[in-house]
Design a protein around this motif. Structure first.
Motif, PDB file in Angstrom:
ATOM      1  N   ASP A   9      48.207  16.115  64.178  1.00 27.13           N
ATOM      2  CA  ASP A   9      47.524  17.118  64.989  1.00 27.13           C
ATOM      3  C   ASP A   9      47.591  16.663  66.446  1.00 27.13           C
ATOM      4  OD1 ASP A   9      45.765  18.679  66.413  1.00 27.13           O
ATOM      5  OD2 ASP A   9      44.075  18.454  65.043  1.00 27.13           O
ATOM      6  N   ASN A  10      48.503  17.272  67.207  1.00 27.07           N
ATOM      7  CA  ASN A  10      48.668  16.934  68.623  1.00 27.07           C
ATOM      8  C   ASN A  10      48.251  18.095  69.521  1.00 27.07           C
ATOM      9  OD1 ASN A  10      49.990  14.199  69.274  1.00 27.07           O
ATOM     10  ND2 ASN A  10      51.123  14.890  67.469  1.00 27.07           N
ATOM     11  N   GLU A  11      47.205  18.810  69.140  1.00 22.78           N
ATOM     12  CA  GLU A  11      46.724  19.917  69.965  1.00 22.78           C
ATOM     13  C   GLU A  11      46.283  19.412  71.336  1.00 22.78           C
ATOM     14  OE1 GLU A  11      43.236  23.346  70.121  1.00 22.78           O
ATOM     15  OE2 GLU A  11      43.491  22.129  68.320  1.00 22.78           O
ATOM     16  N   THR A  12      45.648  18.262  71.357  1.00 27.66           N
ATOM     17  CA  THR A  12      45.260  17.637  72.623  1.00 27.66           C
ATOM     18  C   THR A  12      46.218  16.477  72.891  1.00 27.66           C
ATOM     19  OG1 THR A  12      43.719  16.105  71.571  1.00 27.66           O
ATOM     20  CG2 THR A  12      42.875  18.270  72.185  1.00 27.66           C
ATOM     21  N   THR A  13      45.969  15.734  73.924  1.00 31.65           N
ATOM     22  CA  THR A  13      46.859  14.626  74.271  1.00 31.65           C
ATOM     23  C   THR A  13      46.643  13.423  73.365  1.00 31.65           C
ATOM     24  OG1 THR A  13      45.238  13.925  75.939  1.00 31.65           O
ATOM     25  CG2 THR A  13      47.060  15.339  76.677  1.00 31.65           C
ATOM     26  N   THR A  14      45.596  13.433  72.538  1.00 33.78           N
ATOM     27  CA  THR A  14      45.316  12.327  71.630  1.00 33.78           C
ATOM     28  C   THR A  14      45.654  12.740  70.203  1.00 33.78           C
ATOM     29  OG1 THR A  14      43.507  11.568  73.045  1.00 33.78           O
ATOM     30  CG2 THR A  14      43.566  10.725  70.787  1.00 33.78           C
ATOM     31  N   PRO A  15      46.668  12.150  69.581  1.00 33.85           N
ATOM     32  CA  PRO A  15      47.023  12.534  68.212  1.00 33.85           C
ATOM     33  C   PRO A  15      45.894  12.243  67.228  1.00 33.85           C
ATOM     34  CG  PRO A  15      48.750  11.192  69.234  1.00 33.85           C
ATOM     35  CD  PRO A  15      47.560  11.108  70.120  1.00 33.85           C
TER      36      PRO A  15
ATOM     37  N   GLY B  77      53.900  20.469  57.940  1.00 32.18           N
ATOM     38  CA  GLY B  77      54.223  19.861  59.217  1.00 32.18           C
ATOM     39  C   GLY B  77      53.035  19.838  60.159  1.00 32.18           C
ATOM     40  N   GLY B  78      53.141  19.039  61.184  1.00 31.07           N
ATOM     41  CA  GLY B  78      52.071  18.941  62.168  1.00 31.07           C
ATOM     42  C   GLY B  78      52.198  20.009  63.239  1.00 31.07           C
ATOM     43  N   TRP B  79      51.421  19.848  64.309  1.00 25.55           N
ATOM     44  CA  TRP B  79      51.465  20.797  65.415  1.00 25.55           C
ATOM     45  C   TRP B  79      51.249  20.065  66.736  1.00 25.55           C
ATOM     46  CZ3 TRP B  79      48.209  21.255  61.183  1.00 25.55           C
ATOM     47  CH2 TRP B  79      46.882  20.842  61.354  1.00 25.55           C
ATOM     48  N   SER B  80      51.786  20.656  67.791  1.00 26.64           N
ATOM     49  CA  SER B  80      51.734  20.011  69.100  1.00 26.64           C
ATOM     50  C   SER B  80      51.647  21.071  70.184  1.00 26.64           C
ATOM     51  CB  SER B  80      52.986  19.157  69.300  1.00 26.64           C
ATOM     52  OG  SER B  80      52.918  18.427  70.516  1.00 26.64           O
ATOM     53  N   GLN B  81      51.094  20.714  71.329  1.00 24.80           N
ATOM     54  CA  GLN B  81      50.918  21.647  72.438  1.00 24.80           C
ATOM     55  C   GLN B  81      52.237  22.273  72.869  1.00 24.80           C
ATOM     56  OE1 GLN B  81      49.149  19.800  75.822  1.00 24.80           O
ATOM     57  NE2 GLN B  81      47.128  19.554  74.911  1.00 24.80           N
ATOM     58  N   TYR B  82      52.213  23.580  73.035  1.00 28.85           N
ATOM     59  CA  TYR B  82      53.322  24.262  73.696  1.00 28.85           C
ATOM     60  C   TYR B  82      53.233  24.015  75.200  1.00 28.85           C
ATOM     61  CZ  TYR B  82      56.052  28.110  75.668  1.00 28.85           C
ATOM     62  OH  TYR B  82      56.941  28.858  76.389  1.00 28.85           O
TER      63      TYR B  82
ATOM     64  N   VAL C 294      50.114  26.294  70.280  1.00 25.12           N
ATOM     65  CA  VAL C 294      50.716  25.095  69.709  1.00 25.12           C
ATOM     66  C   VAL C 294      51.967  25.461  68.916  1.00 25.12           C
ATOM     67  CG1 VAL C 294      48.566  23.784  69.593  1.00 25.12           C
ATOM     68  CG2 VAL C 294      49.212  25.231  67.663  1.00 25.12           C
ATOM     69  N   PHE C 295      52.927  24.538  68.919  1.00 24.40           N
ATOM     70  CA  PHE C 295      54.065  24.615  68.014  1.00 24.40           C
ATOM     71  C   PHE C 295      53.620  24.120  66.648  1.00 24.40           C
ATOM     72  CE2 PHE C 295      57.085  24.095  71.765  1.00 24.40           C
ATOM     73  CZ  PHE C 295      57.631  25.367  71.623  1.00 24.40           C
ATOM     74  N   HIS C 296      53.956  24.865  65.585  1.00 26.25           N
ATOM     75  CA  HIS C 296      53.718  24.375  64.227  1.00 26.25           C
ATOM     76  C   HIS C 296      55.013  23.844  63.638  1.00 26.25           C
ATOM     77  CE1 HIS C 296      49.597  25.049  62.670  1.00 26.25           C
ATOM     78  NE2 HIS C 296      49.496  25.759  63.779  1.00 26.25           N
ATOM     79  N   GLU C 297      54.865  23.044  62.570  1.00 25.85           N
ATOM     80  CA  GLU C 297      56.005  22.365  61.932  1.00 25.85           C
ATOM     81  C   GLU C 297      56.705  21.455  62.943  1.00 25.85           C
ATOM     82  OE1 GLU C 297      55.752  22.754  58.912  1.00 25.85           O
ATOM     83  OE2 GLU C 297      54.687  24.661  58.811  1.00 25.85           O
ATOM     84  N   PHE C 298      55.908  20.902  63.850  1.00 28.63           N
ATOM     85  CA  PHE C 298      56.402  20.018  64.913  1.00 28.63           C
ATOM     86  C   PHE C 298      55.691  18.679  64.756  1.00 28.63           C
ATOM     87  CE2 PHE C 298      56.609  18.114  69.081  1.00 28.63           C
ATOM     88  CZ  PHE C 298      57.857  18.485  69.569  1.00 28.63           C
TER      89      PHE C 298
END
Length: 807
Positions: free
Chosen positions: A681-687, A42-47, A673-677
């Protein structure tokens, strides 16, 4: 010939040659196994879009009684609590240097024209480089370096024991240089606790490295300590500690964000809040201000709630002792300084604003003008323990005295806080952590330790590798615990369950973890079990195994009641007995690991996928850049349970979902970051697309000595879970080979796309057939994706083979 299915064994194996592992997988990144087949992770995204300072090494998650979901994060520079996506700095205060405490800075700032670097002089400041200090009450130097510039938080660079530098945003002018040294005698410095480095600094030579590592006579490399934290909630509150330091306490009653109050300047001082403060008598608190507190109160100094007249009002005392608000001073004399007295060292500390009642018939030598029996005076200056200056009014002028040693007098100190003078700015409760040893009623709290945690079922706080009773010397093999349900009572007695045990196998306790009915303790050479027995022994200890290693404090995790950890040269598990964990990647991992950064290794679980993850630094890296995963459910080639896979990823801490919907992890960019979300890679605002791939070992196209000709491939995979706004795509590649040593021939790659408009009720829709022209005896099969919005799981791909010649 009939179509041949490409059904390979689950898991990645690199313990032998690529051909020896025929019918298996050999390389991968960002891929896991589910039901025997590989799929993209899964991907990841900012908490939160806010960031923290430093490198995070510890995460914890819990819920308060008010239902607030909190995440605490210990980094190489700070300790934070995140509530609602906002980081609150709760890094404890080490000391405050203030003229109200008897020792001021005395115009400490020196500027050089044209430079942003300001030199600060503070005798025996005790700082380490990269620690933080906050100044208040300072005046400007005359140019760009104004009071507003100086009265901020700064990171320090140490010059020597008495000097350090800070860097300001504006550049100093000639007027600032002319006004140096300056800043005013009222300047106050508030120092946060010193922390270690973000990674180990390697050094080599005799004694470098652990016992038994490397060949006899070879140069071994180890590293200096780096910043590590341990933490656990005690009810809704948090107990946390830095390795090699003190234990700290965060009281959830002190709400986030800070509660504001007003001070009624009086005797005693009264603090009034706009809403219910929820504090009780004996609670330890600290105060902060955007301006100035009235005389008698000092910012970032620990006070204790003396009384709670209502839910919005309280008074304070300076003593942690709840049983009495007074104490008698001894050994008092009058110094040669007007109004100043001296006494033997006092505990609790003396503080400006306290009152002292002098009673009795004055005799001996020395005089106190205007004294009558009894008279109450107020402390207007003090060094905190042995000297104090008295006035007949709070904040007034010092009483007139002459030096001497008076007799016949009793000096009774009231710890109730009184105030005088004026105040400015906004006054608030500080939400910083406070030393556990300073809480009201604290007894024999360890002053130094390497690891703490709270046992869930029985509610004991444990300190591992701590100082013994009556000693300040750290014993790396000593375990101590407090009384049950009392985080502050560490003194053993016949009426409580506080106690200690010293382990004997090994040189230091490295890690500890709670599982089922026991606590598993790992030293650098042995494993122990701690089990609760109740009185009189309380906790018993049993040696489980010897000659066993572990890489660091965080290199252990527990999943489904089984403990897993990463050792110096192998993996282990404990499920009632200690076993070496068979690892199909052992040689591959340990030939590419930087053991001088062993303390950076950390393990955690991803229970949603039945996985234990281990993160580590590759051989040429001083930062975490690799991971290896043990899936303890998937069936392996021998018919047992457990397969391995690996990849590249920079993370510094990980915490399984728990009270969150997804696992969380800390990155090197200061994000959680949330994983499996999601799938990107959405660590920053640009995927950013996640590049995921897996390639097989070499396998024969067909039996016999003839070449095989693969003329077409029939893909089988699913794009379920991919973004609906894109056309997901993977690339399948066949690498032909004449033999194992020949190298690969011309590879054939083809994209497999999801078919738009296909029905997913009955079947998947994707590229149905790929025409190929691949000739060889062996092939390597690879699948890769590198597009946004794509995720996939591989099925049973098939190839169509024709028999070819022998050359």
């Amino acid at each position: 010939m009939p179509l041949k299915k490409l059904q390979l064994r689950p898991g990645v194996n690199r313990e032998n040659t690529r051909y020896y592992n025929e019918s298996g997988w050999y390389e991968c990144d960002k891929v896991r196994f589910r039901q025997g087949t590989p799929e993209k992770i899964g991907g990841w995204s900012q908490y939160s879009n806010f960031t923290f300072l430093g490198v995070c090494r510890s995460l914890w998650n819990w819920v308060t009684l008010a239902g607030e979901i909190l995440i605490s994060a210990g980094t190489s520079l700070k300790f934070y609590i995140n509530q609602g996506g906002i980081y609150y700095d709760i890094t404890p205060i080490r000391k405050v240097v203030s003229p109200m405490l008897g020792v001021g800075l005395g115009s400490p700032f020196t500027a050089v024209a044209g430079s942003q670097i300001i030199t600060v002089f503070d005798t025996a400041h005790g700082c380490t480089s990269d620690s933080f200090v906050t100044f208040s009450g300072a005046t400007g130097l005359g140019g760009n370096i104004t009071a507003a510039v100086l009265n901020q938080e700064y990171q320090v660079t140490v010059i020597d024991l008495d000097q350090y530098t800070i860097t300001t945003t504006p550049t100093a002018t000639a007027a600032d240089a002319a006004g140096s040294p300056g800043g005013g005698a009222a300047a106050v410095a508030t120092y946060q606790i010193n922390l270690a480095t973000e990674f180990q600094t390697p050094f080599s030579g005799w004694g470098g490295g652990g016992w038994g590592l490397g060949a006899w006579g070879t140069n071994q490399v180890t590293g200096s300590p780096m910043q590590l934290w341990s933490q656990s909630n005690f009810g809704e509150d948090l107990i946390f500690a830095t390795a090699g330091g003190a234990i700290y306490y965060w009281n959830a009653t002190i709400q986030l964000p800070a509660q504001d109050f007003t001070v009624t300047i009086s005797t005693p001082a009264v603090l009034t809040f706009a809403a219910a403060h929820n504090l009780v008598v004996g609670d330890a608190i600290q105060l902060v201000t955007t301006g100035a507190l009235p005389t008698g109160l000092i910012a970032n100094t620990t006070y204790y709630v003396a009384s709670v007249p209502s839910t919005t009002i309280l008074t304070l005392r300076t003593s942690a002792t709840a049983s009495s608000a007074t104490t008698t001073l001894s050994g008092v004399s009058i110094t040669g300084v007007a109004g100043q007295f001296a006494c033997t060292a006092m505990s609790p500390a003396l503080a400006v604003g306290q009152s002292i009642t002098i009673s009795g018939v004055l005799g001996g030598t020395g005089t106190i003008t205007g004294y009558v029996n009894p008279t109450t005076y107020f402390i207007i200056a003090t060094n905190g323990s042995t000297t104090f200056t008295l006035s007949t009014t709070a904040g007034g002028a010092g009483v007139v005295t002459t030096a001497g040693t008076p007799t016949g007098l009793t000096y009774t100190l009231s710890t109730i806080v009184n105030t005088s003078g004026t105040q400015s700015g906004v006054q608030s409760l500080s939400y910083r952590g406070i030393a556990l040893a300073s809480l009201s009623g604290a007894s024999d709290v360890p002053t130094v330790q390497n690891l703490i945690f709270v046992s869930d079922a029985s509610r004991f706080v444990f300190a591992f590798g701590c100082n013994d009773y009556g000693s300040t010397v750290q014993d790396p093999m000593l375990i101590r615990w407090c009384d049950q349900e009392s985080a502050i009572d560490w003194t053993p007695s016949a009426t409580n369950q506080a106690g200690s045990i010293r382990l004997s196998h090994g040189s230091k306790i490295v890690a500890a973890i709670q599982t089922r009915q026991e606590i598993v303790v790992l030293t650098d050479s042995a494993v122990y079990s701690l089990q609760y027995q109740g009185l009189p022994a309380v906790w018993s200890v049993q040696l489980l195994g010897d000659n066993i290693s572990i890489l660091g404090l965080n290199a252990v995790a527990q999943a489904s009641g089984i403990v897993y950890w990463m050792g110096v040269d192998k993996f282990y598990m404990y499920d009632g007995r200690i076993q070496t964990l068979n690892c199909d990647l052992r040689k591959f991992i340990y030939q590419d690991i930087n053991l001088s950064q062993n303390l950076q290794v950390f393990a955690s679980t991803n229970e949603g996928f039945n996985e234990v993850w281990f993160f580590y630094c590759s051989e040429d890296s001083s930062t975490v850049d690799k991971y290896v995963v043990f899936n303890y459910i998937e069936a392996n080639a021998t018919g047992g349970r457990g397969v391995w896979y690996y990849g590249n990823m920079g993370r510094t801490a990980w915490l399984d979902s728990g009270t969150q919907d997804y696992p969380i992890a800390a990155t090197y960019n200061g994000y959680i970051v949330f994983h499996e979300f999601g799938v990107d890679d959405n660590e920053t605002t640009t995927p950013i697309p996640i590049v995921a791939y897996i390639s097989s070992a070499e396998f024969d196209i067909d039996d016999g000595d003839k070449f095989g000709f693969i003329w077409r491939m029939l893909p089988d995979l699913t794009f379920a879970g991919s973004s609906e706004s894109v056309t997901p795509q993977v690339t399948l590649t066949l690498y032909p080979m004449q033999n194992s040593g020949s190298g690969t021939g011309t590879a054939v790659s083809a994209n497999v796309d999801k078919l738009t408009g296909a029905s997913y009720v009955v079947t998947e829709g994707f590229t149905g057939q790929i025409n190929t022209r691949v000739r060889g005896r062996q092939i390597i099969f690879e699948v890769q994706s590198d597009t946004l919005g794509t995720t996939w799981q591989l099925g049973a791909n098939r190839i169509d083979i024709k028999t070819d010649g022998r050359r």
